[in-house]
Design a protein around this motif. Structure first.
Motif, PDB file in Angstrom:
ATOM      1  N   GLU A  65     -12.008  19.533  -2.079  1.00 43.42           N
ATOM      2  CA  GLU A  65     -12.376  18.403  -2.934  1.00 43.42           C
ATOM      3  C   GLU A  65     -12.008  17.071  -2.278  1.00 43.42           C
ATOM      4  O   GLU A  65     -12.796  16.125  -2.279  1.00 43.42           O
ATOM      5  N   GLN A  66     -10.804  16.991  -1.702  1.00 43.77           N
ATOM      6  CA  GLN A  66     -10.377  15.747  -1.066  1.00 43.77           C
ATOM      7  C   GLN A  66     -11.168  15.458   0.199  1.00 43.77           C
ATOM      8  O   GLN A  66     -11.493  14.306   0.491  1.00 43.77           O
ATOM      9  N   ILE A  67     -11.492  16.488   0.950  1.00 44.78           N
ATOM     10  CA  ILE A  67     -12.304  16.305   2.163  1.00 44.78           C
ATOM     11  C   ILE A  67     -13.666  15.729   1.797  1.00 44.78           C
ATOM     12  O   ILE A  67     -14.178  14.828   2.471  1.00 44.78           O
ATOM     13  N   ALA A  68     -14.240  16.249   0.705  1.00 43.85           N
ATOM     14  CA  ALA A  68     -15.540  15.743   0.261  1.00 43.85           C
ATOM     15  C   ALA A  68     -15.439  14.292  -0.200  1.00 43.85           C
ATOM     16  O   ALA A  68     -16.305  13.466   0.120  1.00 43.85           O
ATOM     17  N   LYS A  69     -14.383  13.949  -0.939  1.00 44.07           N
ATOM     18  CA  LYS A  69     -14.200  12.576  -1.416  1.00 44.07           C
ATOM     19  C   LYS A  69     -14.100  11.582  -0.265  1.00 44.07           C
ATOM     20  O   LYS A  69     -14.643  10.477  -0.307  1.00 44.07           O
ATOM     21  N   LEU A  70     -13.373  11.983   0.779  1.00 47.34           N
ATOM     22  CA  LEU A  70     -13.149  11.098   1.914  1.00 47.34           C
ATOM     23  C   LEU A  70     -14.249  11.200   2.969  1.00 47.34           C
ATOM     24  O   LEU A  70     -14.236  10.459   3.947  1.00 47.34           O
ATOM     25  N   LYS A 130      -3.308   6.723  -1.044  1.00 45.23           N
ATOM     26  CA  LYS A 130      -3.113   7.860  -1.945  1.00 45.23           C
ATOM     27  C   LYS A 130      -4.062   9.036  -1.669  1.00 45.23           C
ATOM     28  O   LYS A 130      -3.623  10.208  -1.697  1.00 45.23           O
ATOM     29  N   PRO A 131      -5.369   8.835  -1.414  1.00 45.16           N
ATOM     30  CA  PRO A 131      -6.235   9.985  -1.140  1.00 45.16           C
ATOM     31  C   PRO A 131      -5.794  10.801   0.070  1.00 45.16           C
ATOM     32  O   PRO A 131      -5.942  12.021   0.087  1.00 45.16           O
ATOM     33  N   PHE A 132      -5.236  10.124   1.077  1.00 45.34           N
ATOM     34  CA  PHE A 132      -4.774  10.842   2.269  1.00 45.34           C
ATOM     35  C   PHE A 132      -3.496  11.620   1.971  1.00 45.34           C
ATOM     36  O   PHE A 132      -3.295  12.722   2.501  1.00 45.34           O
ATOM     37  N   LEU A 133      -2.656  11.065   1.115  1.00 43.89           N
ATOM     38  CA  LEU A 133      -1.466  11.798   0.690  1.00 43.89           C
ATOM     39  C   LEU A 133      -1.862  13.016  -0.139  1.00 43.89           C
ATOM     40  O   LEU A 133      -1.294  14.106   0.029  1.00 43.89           O
ATOM     41  N   ASP A 134      -2.836  12.851  -1.013  1.00 41.63           N
ATOM     42  CA  ASP A 134      -3.323  13.984  -1.808  1.00 41.63           C
ATOM     43  C   ASP A 134      -3.849  15.098  -0.904  1.00 41.63           C
ATOM     44  O   ASP A 134      -3.620  16.292  -1.164  1.00 41.63           O
ATOM     45  N   ALA A 153       0.824  -1.215   0.000  1.00 43.49           N
ATOM     46  CA  ALA A 153       0.000   0.000   0.000  1.00 43.49           C
ATOM     47  C   ALA A 153       0.858   1.264   0.000  1.00 43.49           C
ATOM     48  O   ALA A 153       0.481   2.281  -0.585  1.00 43.49           O
ATOM     49  N   ILE A 154       2.017   1.215   0.645  1.00 45.54           N
ATOM     50  CA  ILE A 154       2.920   2.381   0.657  1.00 45.54           C
ATOM     51  C   ILE A 154       3.544   2.582  -0.712  1.00 45.54           C
ATOM     52  O   ILE A 154       3.563   3.694  -1.251  1.00 45.54           O
ATOM     53  N   THR A 155       4.075   1.512  -1.288  1.00 47.90           N
ATOM     54  CA  THR A 155       4.710   1.641  -2.605  1.00 47.90           C
ATOM     55  C   THR A 155       3.691   2.000  -3.683  1.00 47.90           C
ATOM     56  O   THR A 155       4.010   2.734  -4.626  1.00 47.90           O
ATOM     57  N   ASP A 156       2.458   1.510  -3.553  1.00 40.26           N
ATOM     58  CA  ASP A 156       1.412   1.887  -4.509  1.00 40.26           C
ATOM     59  C   ASP A 156       1.200   3.403  -4.514  1.00 40.26           C
ATOM     60  O   ASP A 156       1.071   4.029  -5.571  1.00 40.26           O
ATOM     61  N   ALA A 157       1.149   3.984  -3.311  1.00 37.04           N
ATOM     62  CA  ALA A 157       0.912   5.424  -3.203  1.00 37.04           C
ATOM     63  C   ALA A 157       2.104   6.225  -3.712  1.00 37.04           C
ATOM     64  O   ALA A 157       1.935   7.213  -4.438  1.00 37.04           O
ATOM     65  N   LEU A 158       3.323   5.804  -3.349  1.00 37.09           N
ATOM     66  CA  LEU A 158       4.510   6.593  -3.654  1.00 37.09           C
ATOM     67  C   LEU A 158       5.039   6.392  -5.069  1.00 37.09           C
ATOM     68  O   LEU A 158       5.549   7.325  -5.686  1.00 37.09           O
ATOM     69  N   LEU A 159       4.919   5.175  -5.561  1.00 39.01           N
ATOM     70  CA  LEU A 159       5.476   4.877  -6.887  1.00 39.01           C
ATOM     71  C   LEU A 159       4.454   4.982  -8.009  1.00 39.01           C
ATOM     72  O   LEU A 159       4.772   5.408  -9.115  1.00 39.01           O
ATOM     73  N   HIS A 160       3.220   4.580  -7.713  1.00 38.70           N
ATOM     74  CA  HIS A 160       2.218   4.446  -8.773  1.00 38.70           C
ATOM     75  C   HIS A 160       1.066   5.446  -8.649  1.00 38.70           C
ATOM     76  O   HIS A 160       0.202   5.490  -9.529  1.00 38.70           O
ATOM     77  N   GLY A 161       1.040   6.209  -7.567  1.00 32.75           N
ATOM     78  CA  GLY A 161      -0.034   7.183  -7.393  1.00 32.75           C
ATOM     79  C   GLY A 161      -1.404   6.542  -7.293  1.00 32.75           C
ATOM     80  O   GLY A 161      -2.381   7.066  -7.842  1.00 32.75           O
ATOM     81  N   GLU A 162      -1.481   5.440  -6.565  1.00 34.28           N
ATOM     82  CA  GLU A 162      -2.760   4.738  -6.432  1.00 34.28           C
ATOM     83  C   GLU A 162      -2.806   4.032  -5.087  1.00 34.28           C
ATOM     84  O   GLU A 162      -1.868   4.084  -4.296  1.00 34.28           O
ATOM     85  N   GLY A 163      -3.940   3.353  -4.833  1.00 38.35           N
ATOM     86  CA  GLY A 163      -4.056   2.572  -3.617  1.00 38.35           C
ATOM     87  C   GLY A 163      -4.773   3.301  -2.497  1.00 38.35           C
ATOM     88  O   GLY A 163      -5.127   4.479  -2.605  1.00 38.35           O
ATOM     89  N   MET A 164      -4.938   2.606  -1.380  1.00 36.08           N
ATOM     90  CA  MET A 164      -5.776   3.099  -0.281  1.00 36.08           C
ATOM     91  C   MET A 164      -5.182   4.300   0.449  1.00 36.08           C
ATOM     92  O   MET A 164      -5.912   5.085   1.059  1.00 36.08           O
TER      93      MET A 164
END
Length: 379
Positions: free
Chosen positions: A350-355, A331-335, A318-329
């Motif tokens: 926008e991100q607050i509304a999504k989450l 990523k929205p919190f990083l955004d 999940a960490i590598t997905d967010a950092l390397l691929h810009g995806e995964g569970m």
């Protein structure tokens, strides 16, 4: 409050790029709404450095006097707002209350009322290349990247505010020996090696051992007893928490004199993700949120590529997905963490509304995360 009050942030650094202050922008529909939100943040307020408080696009008015700023806080007065009687009337009230002032958005030709002592004067270095005639410490804003910082200082600015140091960094190189050693330690901890094996690795670098224990014993961690050894740390924290703190150690390992602002940014991102994301993940995964945020700038801190760093580490997918691929569970919190670093809060909204997050929770987490990172010693 009639609508959500959001807070975004940026650091202020001096000529050596050491952190001088934290700049907090309150985005609210009215000064009254801003004051109500600020009054709920006393317990989270950053205290290690000066805080410059901006009301964003609002015109400062006497309603601000309903807020009692912490002692380390300075209130920004936007130069264009000086044409409003409400702001001119507020300034002597703030001065009488002993509240220090800054002047922001300064441009030549704006008339400054006499008798005002502005501690900092913030001006766009693109519009005002040289800060001639400014009274107070001159801070450059609007710098596009790191190379723009040097000429701004050469031209007379005493420091800068913003995220310029995240852009235009030198090209990547190989990992240093000290960084590689911390990564080896992290891998030992993640693979649940024997405590004596990890201790032996730590003893190869006494400075790292000292720094790790200093972090664990910092006020932000909230331990009731002082941790005096690595073995003691394992007993109290367990391997999972220790992994988090070794990750923090890696983030703060750079010896570049300008690195503290980067370190603070990375750790504030991690802490913020940990606070807002805890309700969405299993308890054992909360520390991974911290690591994701902290490692989002690891390539800049270590002067290499994110691929090169992560290739050496045994991190959860999940960490590598967010950092390397810009995806995964994660990523929205990083955004969302990155959106907190923009002057315009629209991406944050926008991100607050999504989450489906509570804006009050986000606001408190943002200020608390800055306070947490601010209290760590990076030297």
């Amino acid at each position: 409050m009639n609508q959500a009050v959001l807070i975004t942030r940026e650091p202020v650094v001096n000529k050596q790029r050491a952190i001088t202050a934290n700049r907090l922008f309150v985005h609210a529909a009215s000064v009254a709404d801003a004051v109500e939100a600020l009054n709920g943040l006393k317990d989270q307020w950053p205290s290690a450095h000066t805080v410059l408080l901006s009301l964003g696009r609002l015109v400062p008015t006497a309603e601000l006097m309903s807020w009692e700023p912490p002692p380390n806080t300075m209130v920004e007065i936007p130069a264009p707002a000086l044409r409003f009687e409400q702001t001119r009337a507020l300034i002597p009230q703030l001065q009488a209350a002993g509240i220090n002032l800054c002047l922001s958005w300064y441009q030549p030709g704006i008339e400054i009322p006499p008798g005002i002592d502005f501690r900092f004067v913030l001006a766009d270095a693109g519009k005002l290349p040289q800060p001639a005639g400014l009274h107070g410490i001159s801070i450059a804003t609007g710098l596009a990247d790191l190379p723009a910082f040097t000429p701004a200082v050469r031209n007379g600015y005493d420091g800068a505010s913003g995220w310029f140091f995240l852009h235009g960094v030198p090209p990547a190189k190989e990992l240093s020996a000290s960084h590689a050693q911390i990564i080896r330690l992290l891998n030992l901890v993640r693979n649940e090696a024997e405590t004596r094996e990890i201790e032996a690795a730590l003893k190869l670098d006494v400075a790292l051992s000292y720094k790790l224990l200093r972090y664990i014993n910092s006020p932000g961690f909230g331990l009731m007893v002082e941790v005096q050894s690595f073995r003691h740390a394992v007993t109290i924290l367990g391997m999972e928490k220790l992994n988090k703190w070794l990750s923090l150690l890696l983030v703060s390992a750079s010896k570049d004199p300008g690195a503290p602002a980067l370190m603070q940014t990375a750790i504030a991102r991690g802490r913020f993700m940990e606070l807002v994301g805890a309700q969405f993940v299993d308890k054992r995964d909360v520390d991974n949120l911290f690591i994701t945020g902290a490692f989002s700038l690891i390539h800049i801190l270590l002067g290499t590529s994110i691929e090169a760093v992560l290739a050496e580490m045994n991190l959860p997918e999940a960490i590598t997905d967010a950092l390397l691929h810009g995806e995964g569970m994660y990523k929205p919190f990083l955004d969302l963490a990155i959106a907190c670093e923009r002057l315009d809060p629209s991406a944050m909204q926008e991100q607050i509304a999504k989450l489906r997050l509570n804006p009050d929770t986000v606001r408190q987490a943002l200020v608390s995360s800055v306070s947490f990172a601010d209290n760590l010693q990076f030297n």
